[in-house]
Design a protein around this motif. Structure first.
Motif, PDB file in Angstrom:
ATOM      1  N   THR A  47       0.829  -1.196   0.000  1.00  0.00           N
ATOM      2  CA  THR A  47       0.000   0.000   0.000  1.00  0.00           C
ATOM      3  C   THR A  47       0.868   1.252   0.000  1.00  0.00           C
ATOM      4  N   GLY A  48       0.315   2.339  -0.504  1.00  0.00           N
ATOM      5  CA  GLY A  48       1.035   3.610  -0.539  1.00  0.00           C
ATOM      6  C   GLY A  48       0.537   4.469  -1.683  1.00  0.00           C
ATOM      7  N   LEU A  49       0.990   5.714  -1.712  1.00  0.00           N
ATOM      8  CA  LEU A  49       0.572   6.653  -2.755  1.00  0.00           C
ATOM      9  C   LEU A  49       0.925   6.147  -4.150  1.00  0.00           C
ATOM     10  N   ALA A  50       0.165   6.599  -5.120  1.00  0.00           N
ATOM     11  CA  ALA A  50       0.513   6.312  -6.514  1.00  0.00           C
ATOM     12  C   ALA A  50       1.842   6.971  -6.846  1.00  0.00           C
ATOM     13  N   GLY A  51       2.697   6.247  -7.553  1.00  0.00           N
ATOM     14  CA  GLY A  51       3.929   6.840  -8.045  1.00  0.00           C
ATOM     15  C   GLY A  51       5.113   6.794  -7.107  1.00  0.00           C
ATOM     16  N   ILE A  52       5.066   5.945  -6.067  1.00  0.00           N
ATOM     17  CA  ILE A  52       6.224   5.834  -5.167  1.00  0.00           C
ATOM     18  C   ILE A  52       6.982   4.527  -5.369  1.00  0.00           C
ATOM     19  N   GLY A  53       6.492   3.671  -6.278  1.00  0.00           N
ATOM     20  CA  GLY A  53       7.252   2.474  -6.628  1.00  0.00           C
ATOM     21  C   GLY A  53       6.713   1.162  -6.089  1.00  0.00           C
ATOM     22  N   LYS A  54       5.421   1.094  -5.792  1.00  0.00           N
ATOM     23  CA  LYS A  54       4.861  -0.168  -5.284  1.00  0.00           C
ATOM     24  C   LYS A  54       5.026  -1.294  -6.301  1.00  0.00           C
ATOM     25  N   HIS A  55       4.739  -0.983  -7.564  1.00  0.00           N
ATOM     26  CA  HIS A  55       4.806  -2.031  -8.588  1.00  0.00           C
ATOM     27  C   HIS A  55       6.234  -2.502  -8.798  1.00  0.00           C
ATOM     28  N   GLN A 114       4.876 -20.414  -7.144  1.00  0.00           N
ATOM     29  CA  GLN A 114       4.236 -19.584  -8.147  1.00  0.00           C
ATOM     30  C   GLN A 114       3.938 -18.231  -7.523  1.00  0.00           C
ATOM     31  N   VAL A 115       3.964 -17.184  -8.342  1.00  0.00           N
ATOM     32  CA  VAL A 115       3.705 -15.828  -7.864  1.00  0.00           C
ATOM     33  C   VAL A 115       2.704 -15.147  -8.779  1.00  0.00           C
ATOM     34  N   VAL A 116       1.717 -14.508  -8.155  1.00  0.00           N
ATOM     35  CA  VAL A 116       0.741 -13.706  -8.897  1.00  0.00           C
ATOM     36  C   VAL A 116       0.837 -12.264  -8.434  1.00  0.00           C
ATOM     37  N   GLY A 117       0.949 -11.348  -9.363  1.00  0.00           N
ATOM     38  CA  GLY A 117       0.841  -9.919  -9.055  1.00  0.00           C
ATOM     39  C   GLY A 117      -0.563  -9.465  -9.419  1.00  0.00           C
ATOM     40  N   LEU A 118      -1.232  -8.751  -8.521  1.00  0.00           N
ATOM     41  CA  LEU A 118      -2.598  -8.298  -8.780  1.00  0.00           C
ATOM     42  C   LEU A 118      -2.704  -6.819  -8.441  1.00  0.00           C
ATOM     43  N   ARG A 119      -3.083  -6.016  -9.439  1.00  0.00           N
ATOM     44  CA  ARG A 119      -3.120  -4.569  -9.258  1.00  0.00           C
ATOM     45  C   ARG A 119      -4.141  -3.910 -10.180  1.00  0.00           C
ATOM     46  N   PRO A 120      -4.704  -2.781  -9.733  1.00  0.00           N
ATOM     47  CA  PRO A 120      -4.814  -2.336  -8.338  1.00  0.00           C
ATOM     48  C   PRO A 120      -6.015  -3.015  -7.676  1.00  0.00           C
ATOM     49  N   VAL A 121      -5.846  -3.440  -6.449  1.00  0.00           N
ATOM     50  CA  VAL A 121      -6.852  -4.258  -5.781  1.00  0.00           C
ATOM     51  C   VAL A 121      -8.150  -3.484  -5.577  1.00  0.00           C
ATOM     52  N   GLU A 122      -8.066  -2.162  -5.422  1.00  0.00           N
ATOM     53  CA  GLU A 122      -9.268  -1.379  -5.119  1.00  0.00           C
ATOM     54  C   GLU A 122     -10.248  -1.304  -6.277  1.00  0.00           C
ATOM     55  N   VAL A 123      -9.828  -1.702  -7.478  1.00  0.00           N
ATOM     56  CA  VAL A 123     -10.759  -1.677  -8.610  1.00  0.00           C
ATOM     57  C   VAL A 123     -11.300  -3.072  -8.925  1.00  0.00           C
ATOM     58  N   MET A 124     -11.099  -4.001  -8.011  1.00  0.00           N
ATOM     59  CA  MET A 124     -11.685  -5.322  -8.173  1.00  0.00           C
ATOM     60  C   MET A 124     -13.171  -5.247  -7.833  1.00  0.00           C
ATOM     61  N   ASN A 125     -14.035  -5.652  -8.766  1.00  0.00           N
ATOM     62  CA  ASN A 125     -15.458  -5.582  -8.467  1.00  0.00           C
ATOM     63  C   ASN A 125     -15.866  -6.715  -7.523  1.00  0.00           C
ATOM     64  N   GLU A 153      -3.435   1.745  -4.177  1.00  0.00           N
ATOM     65  CA  GLU A 153      -3.144   3.148  -3.891  1.00  0.00           C
ATOM     66  C   GLU A 153      -4.145   3.722  -2.905  1.00  0.00           C
ATOM     67  N   ARG A 154      -5.292   3.053  -2.762  1.00  0.00           N
ATOM     68  CA  ARG A 154      -6.355   3.545  -1.877  1.00  0.00           C
ATOM     69  C   ARG A 154      -6.809   2.399  -0.976  1.00  0.00           C
ATOM     70  N   PHE A 155      -6.069   2.198   0.097  1.00  0.00           N
ATOM     71  CA  PHE A 155      -6.306   1.061   0.991  1.00  0.00           C
ATOM     72  C   PHE A 155      -7.739   1.048   1.509  1.00  0.00           C
ATOM     73  N   GLY A 156      -8.284   2.227   1.827  1.00  0.00           N
ATOM     74  CA  GLY A 156      -9.634   2.301   2.366  1.00  0.00           C
ATOM     75  C   GLY A 156     -10.698   1.861   1.385  1.00  0.00           C
ATOM     76  N   SER A 157     -10.364   1.827   0.092  1.00  0.00           N
ATOM     77  CA  SER A 157     -11.330   1.413  -0.926  1.00  0.00           C
ATOM     78  C   SER A 157     -11.267  -0.077  -1.235  1.00  0.00           C
ATOM     79  N   VAL A 158     -10.297  -0.770  -0.650  1.00  0.00           N
ATOM     80  CA  VAL A 158     -10.211  -2.217  -0.837  1.00  0.00           C
ATOM     81  C   VAL A 158     -11.301  -2.884   0.002  1.00  0.00           C
ATOM     82  N   LEU A 159     -11.998  -3.835  -0.588  1.00  0.00           N
ATOM     83  CA  LEU A 159     -13.075  -4.499   0.131  1.00  0.00           C
ATOM     84  C   LEU A 159     -12.566  -5.126   1.424  1.00  0.00           C
ATOM     85  N   PRO A 160     -13.298  -4.977   2.529  1.00  0.00           N
ATOM     86  CA  PRO A 160     -12.860  -5.524   3.820  1.00  0.00           C
ATOM     87  C   PRO A 160     -12.571  -7.021   3.770  1.00  0.00           C
TER      88      PRO A 160
END
Length: 329
Positions: free
Chosen positions: A31-39, A110-121, A146-153
């Protein structure tokens, strides 16, 4: 090549320490702001987990590392919105589940990258829950938001959070300088993008300074009654709606700070706020409702759930802004 960014050494040390002590969790949420290098950090972590040597960083020499750099590692899957969509949909998650039901071909896991989690319906999130609760074999899910509060609980509660902080200003400016940007423009871009270097770099490459200056000039004219609504709205409508609302949201945030006596040199937009306000600042109580409305609109746009008539929405926001200015009592 997949490398760490200069300011990520501390975060990497912490990740390695966690892994050596108790092993990384099955699901790790960066988690963190957009553009700080999470990916970038998530990809480096994936490369390391897949590496065939047991070292504190990817060796870069083994068969796994070579496949990674070639972009063809069979034990890695990146799940993100498909082209033309802003949401992670159920078909994408089904591919993740199918991928993880198989056995590793090259690496130990095995590794899965999933982004951004907050736009998962909701349907996609529900499809992922069983995998989060009952991981198959040796596998890791590296999620980004980028928006932890918007990720489904239901998703948040099944992941271990790893928070990335905004890098120190000196490190961010040094990196922007290395990308070829002059010190003054780099500093402005960093301020406009809340200290996020990668976003600041994109901002400069896309000449968003010029675009935002035009938005500001139109807002000044509209605020003073020197331009008609149609012309102002037409000018704003030339940009993506998410870009306009993001800019306006930041501008309103600065207006609220000004109403509370915050010095201009600490604002995102500096003295430009006073230029629009013309020396008379509405109270925070009057600014906050419009600020919250724009925040909600922006959140819906970023999540892919917002479907607005661009022209009508912009006209509505401009009318509310001007009404707020003329009602300072």
């Amino acid at each position: 090549m997949t490398e760490l960014l200069p300011w990520q050494a501390g975060a990497w040390t912490e990740l390695v320490k966690r892994h050596r002590k108790a092993g990384l969790p099955h699901a790790l949420l960066f988690t963190g702001l957009a553009g700080i290098g999470k990916h970038q950090l998530a990809r480096y972590t994936a490369k390391w987990l897949l590496c065939l040597r047991d070292e504190d960083q990817p060796c870069g020499q083994c068969h796994s590392c070579h496949l990674w750099e070639a972009g063809s590692h069979p034990d890695y899957l990146l799940a993100q919105p498909e082209e033309g969509s802003k949401q992670v949909r159920i078909d994408t998650v089904r591919r993740v589940n199918e991928f993880l039901s198989q056995t590793p071909q090259i690496s130990r896991c095995q590794v899965v990258g999933l982004r951004p989690v907050e736009v998962m319906n909701t349907n996609a999130a529900n499809a992922l829950l069983k995998t989060l609760e009952e991981p198959a074999g040796e596998s890791f899910l590296l999620l980004e938001t980028e928006r932890f509060g918007s990720v489904l609980p239901t998703i948040r509660s099944r992941c271990q959070r790893f928070v990335l902080e905004t890098p120190p200003e000196a490190a961010a400016l040094g990196w922007l300088s290395a990308q070829g940007h002059a010190a003054a423009t780099a500093a402005q871009a960093l301020r406009r993008n809340h200290g996020a270097p990668l976003r600041a770099n994109d901002w400069l490459r896309a000449d968003q300074a010029g675009q935002q200056q035009r938005l500001l000039e139109l807002l000044v004219q509209w605020s003073r009654g020197a331009a008609p609504l149609q012309a102002t709205a037409d000018g704003w409508s030339k940009l993506e709606l998410s870009d306009v609302t993001h800019w306006f949201y930041g501008f309103l945030s600065d207006c609220i700070k000004v109403s509370m006596g915050v010095p201009a040199d600490t604002l995102t937009f500096g003295n430009e706020v006073s230029l629009v306000l013309g020396g008379a600042t509405p109270s925070a109580a009057k600014l906050i409702p419009l600020h919250d409305k724009v925040k909600e609109i922006l959140g819906r746009l970023l999540s892919g759930a917002g479907h607005y008539n661009k022209q009508l929405l912009i006209e509505s926001l401009l009318i509310e802004w001007q009404a707020l200015l003329y009602d300072r009592q």
